[in-house]
Design an enzyme around this catalytic site. Sequence first.
Site, PDB file in Angstrom:
ATOM      1  N   GLU A 189      25.322  71.563  94.205  1.00  0.00           N
ATOM      2  CA  GLU A 189      24.399  72.684  94.438  1.00  0.00           C
ATOM      3  C   GLU A 189      25.058  73.834  95.197  1.00  0.00           C
ATOM      4  O   GLU A 189      24.715  74.996  95.004  1.00  0.00           O
ATOM      5  CB  GLU A 189      23.148  72.210  95.184  1.00  0.00           C
ATOM      6  CG  GLU A 189      22.211  71.345  94.360  1.00  0.00           C
ATOM      7  CD  GLU A 189      22.532  69.862  94.414  1.00  0.00           C
ATOM      8  OE1 GLU A 189      21.742  69.047  93.917  1.00  0.00           O
ATOM      9  OE2 GLU A 189      23.608  69.515  94.970  1.00  0.00           O
ATOM     10  N   PHE A 226       9.962  60.535  99.846  1.00  0.00           N
ATOM     11  CA  PHE A 226      11.291  60.438  99.248  1.00  0.00           C
ATOM     12  C   PHE A 226      11.824  61.824  98.904  1.00  0.00           C
ATOM     13  O   PHE A 226      11.150  62.624  98.276  1.00  0.00           O
ATOM     14  CB  PHE A 226      11.229  59.576  97.981  1.00  0.00           C
ATOM     15  CG  PHE A 226      12.542  59.475  97.254  1.00  0.00           C
ATOM     16  CD1 PHE A 226      13.619  58.817  97.825  1.00  0.00           C
ATOM     17  CD2 PHE A 226      12.696  60.052  96.006  1.00  0.00           C
ATOM     18  CE1 PHE A 226      14.832  58.738  97.162  1.00  0.00           C
ATOM     19  CE2 PHE A 226      13.905  59.965  95.329  1.00  0.00           C
ATOM     20  CZ  PHE A 226      14.978  59.302  95.903  1.00  0.00           C
ATOM     21  N   GLN A 227      13.027  62.101  99.346  1.00  0.00           N
ATOM     22  CA  GLN A 227      13.719  63.368  99.154  1.00  0.00           C
ATOM     23  C   GLN A 227      12.913  64.566  99.669  1.00  0.00           C
ATOM     24  O   GLN A 227      12.925  65.655  99.082  1.00  0.00           O
ATOM     25  CB  GLN A 227      14.101  63.572  97.678  1.00  0.00           C
ATOM     26  CG  GLN A 227      15.206  62.615  97.214  1.00  0.00           C
ATOM     27  CD  GLN A 227      15.826  62.993  95.896  1.00  0.00           C
ATOM     28  OE1 GLN A 227      15.203  63.644  95.068  1.00  0.00           O
ATOM     29  NE2 GLN A 227      17.069  62.581  95.677  1.00  0.00           N
ATOM     30  N   LYS A 262       5.865  70.214  93.904  1.00  0.00           N
ATOM     31  CA  LYS A 262       5.856  69.773  92.510  1.00  0.00           C
ATOM     32  C   LYS A 262       4.475  69.902  91.881  1.00  0.00           C
ATOM     33  O   LYS A 262       4.346  70.321  90.714  1.00  0.00           O
ATOM     34  CB  LYS A 262       6.329  68.314  92.444  1.00  0.00           C
ATOM     35  CG  LYS A 262       6.541  67.796  91.036  1.00  0.00           C
ATOM     36  CD  LYS A 262       7.164  66.406  91.052  1.00  0.00           C
ATOM     37  CE  LYS A 262       7.471  65.915  89.639  1.00  0.00           C
ATOM     38  NZ  LYS A 262       8.116  64.571  89.654  1.00  0.00           N
ATOM     39  N   MET A 264      46.042  79.078 107.415  1.00  0.00           N
ATOM     40  CA  MET A 264      45.652  79.979 108.492  1.00  0.00           C
ATOM     41  C   MET A 264      45.591  79.243 109.829  1.00  0.00           C
ATOM     42  O   MET A 264      46.023  79.762 110.862  1.00  0.00           O
ATOM     43  CB  MET A 264      44.303  80.631 108.181  1.00  0.00           C
ATOM     44  CG  MET A 264      43.864  81.648 109.227  1.00  0.00           C
ATOM     45  SD  MET A 264      45.076  82.968 109.459  1.00  0.00           S
ATOM     46  CE  MET A 264      44.697  84.027 108.084  1.00  0.00           C
TER      47      MET A 264
END
Length: 588
Positions: A48, A115-116, A165, A487
């Site tokens: 993502e 959940f999630q 949802k 760096m």
Amino acid sequence: MTGKKLLLKALKDRGVKYIFGYTGGAIMPVFDEMEKLENFTFVMSRHEQGAAFMAQGVSRASLSTGHPQIGVCMSTSGPGAMNLVTGIADAHMDSIPMLAITGQVATGVIATDAFQESDVVGVMMPICKQTYMPLYADDIEKTIHEGFYVATTGRGGPVVIDIPKDVQNAQVSHDYQFDPVAFRPHLPGYFYSPTPEREPLQRAIELINRSERPVMFCGHGVINSNAGQLLQKFAEKVNIPVAFTLHGLSAMPADHPLSLGMMGMHGTVEANRAILEADLLISFGMRFDDRVTGKLNEYAQNADVIHVEIDPSEIDKNVRTSVAINADVYRTLHVLLDDPMVTFKPRRRWLETIDVFRNVMAESLAAEIAHGVGTGNKLLMKTIIHQLSEVTQGRDLIVSDVGQHQMMAARFYNYQTNNSWYASGGAGTMGCSLPMAVGVKLARPDERVWSISGDGGFQMNAQELGTIMEHNIDVKIIILNNGYLGMVRQWQTFFFDGCYAGTPMQSPDFKLLAQAYGIPHRKVENLEDVTPALQEAIDHQGPMVLEFICDPTEVVLPMVPSGGGFEDMIVKHPQKIDKDLAGEGDAA
């Protein structure tokens, strides 16, 4: 109509072509509807975070096309949404407009640790311009349109819309009406000042006409408002040299006689010393961050400051302002160019002084680039970037990752194309280049795009080779492999007695990795092979990986130490300084 249909209708009405993301349970209804409609090209990232940077690439690259697009990324709830955080925070720091749409668990189980489930609005609120959670299908279309308005109006930035949802599946009420053409968001307290006021403009013109040693600053606001050509015309009209922030690069040709190059921590000697000596600083669209100013209590002590900035919160935040112009850079430059009171001054003595500054490192840098190799005859990054610039004539689009190679690309590529340089600035996010280059190429398909990464940053999002493979996206990929986090190693060389803690890096066989994705690879170790390899990538139809084996001891100079001022600028490698102290060379 359902919430998911209205969501996609609104995106279509806003001209969205590409949606980047990764599906999952809480966003599945939207994906199901999107597949049926066939109105968008869905580009599945392999992570993502990659989707967020791809969306950034579209937004950044399309600014100067005449048809700006807003990048859109989409993910599911919980870990999917949390994986967007870095890309969204990066866009927020760099003022990039984009829209992130996340699924959320159903309203009935929010705040039950379902959940999630994660508090997306709570997490995103400090790192974006606005967050929304529409709780009714009737609110979704309006929210999308308002989100686009907020993301693009004034100082750009990311907007996050978190949609439960069940709201995606819910039907609108029987009396639902919405007209996207007539819609005007009602946002009390949201102020936007695009046009400059006359009184501060008049004071600014007086300071410009009176100044003997002025320097003009080109920041990201010049790029974002597509004002590069206007800035160049104004600089020529008043005969004032221009220094660039990291994000201001490519607003005008890098080799323009009035260009001082990049300023700040790894800026050019001429830019930084001109700022030290200036009696007037004219800043267009920048925020005076610490990488530009160095030690604030020593910055611009003898200079007046004109600050043109669209975000009023940035004015007088870090540097005191003599004249504040809270307005859009494009409109301000347009007004200044038409003002008959603005005058040309020769400023010969000032420009001659700047030429002296230019010569401080010019000879040594030219010799180093020409030599091309360092310790163990390994390649120098600055030589590779210089040869890339020569082969492409400075016209290609460059998408850099973050690190030492980023400063090399900023300093040694001769940018000729407006808005052709892209990098993570404020957040400094390693791993941004490869996915961002995907979005840049999709936004400007007729131009050649180069993704330049170190071996460290490349491995942070190397999985996006899968997206490039799947869609056959013609990105030329350069890995500058020096076996270190370059760096950090440079800082350790200068300030930590050469204790290279945590910086050596063992990498995989990049050839085998590229082959696994069906992408051709070429490894380059000899100087005479650099230009032919670059030309081979140009001639190849499709993506290609070029891996250059580089000298880990190479440094990018000059360098202003963290917490130091421009007077503390380092112009020689510590080893060379030691030789000078021993009487073996000329002092800096």
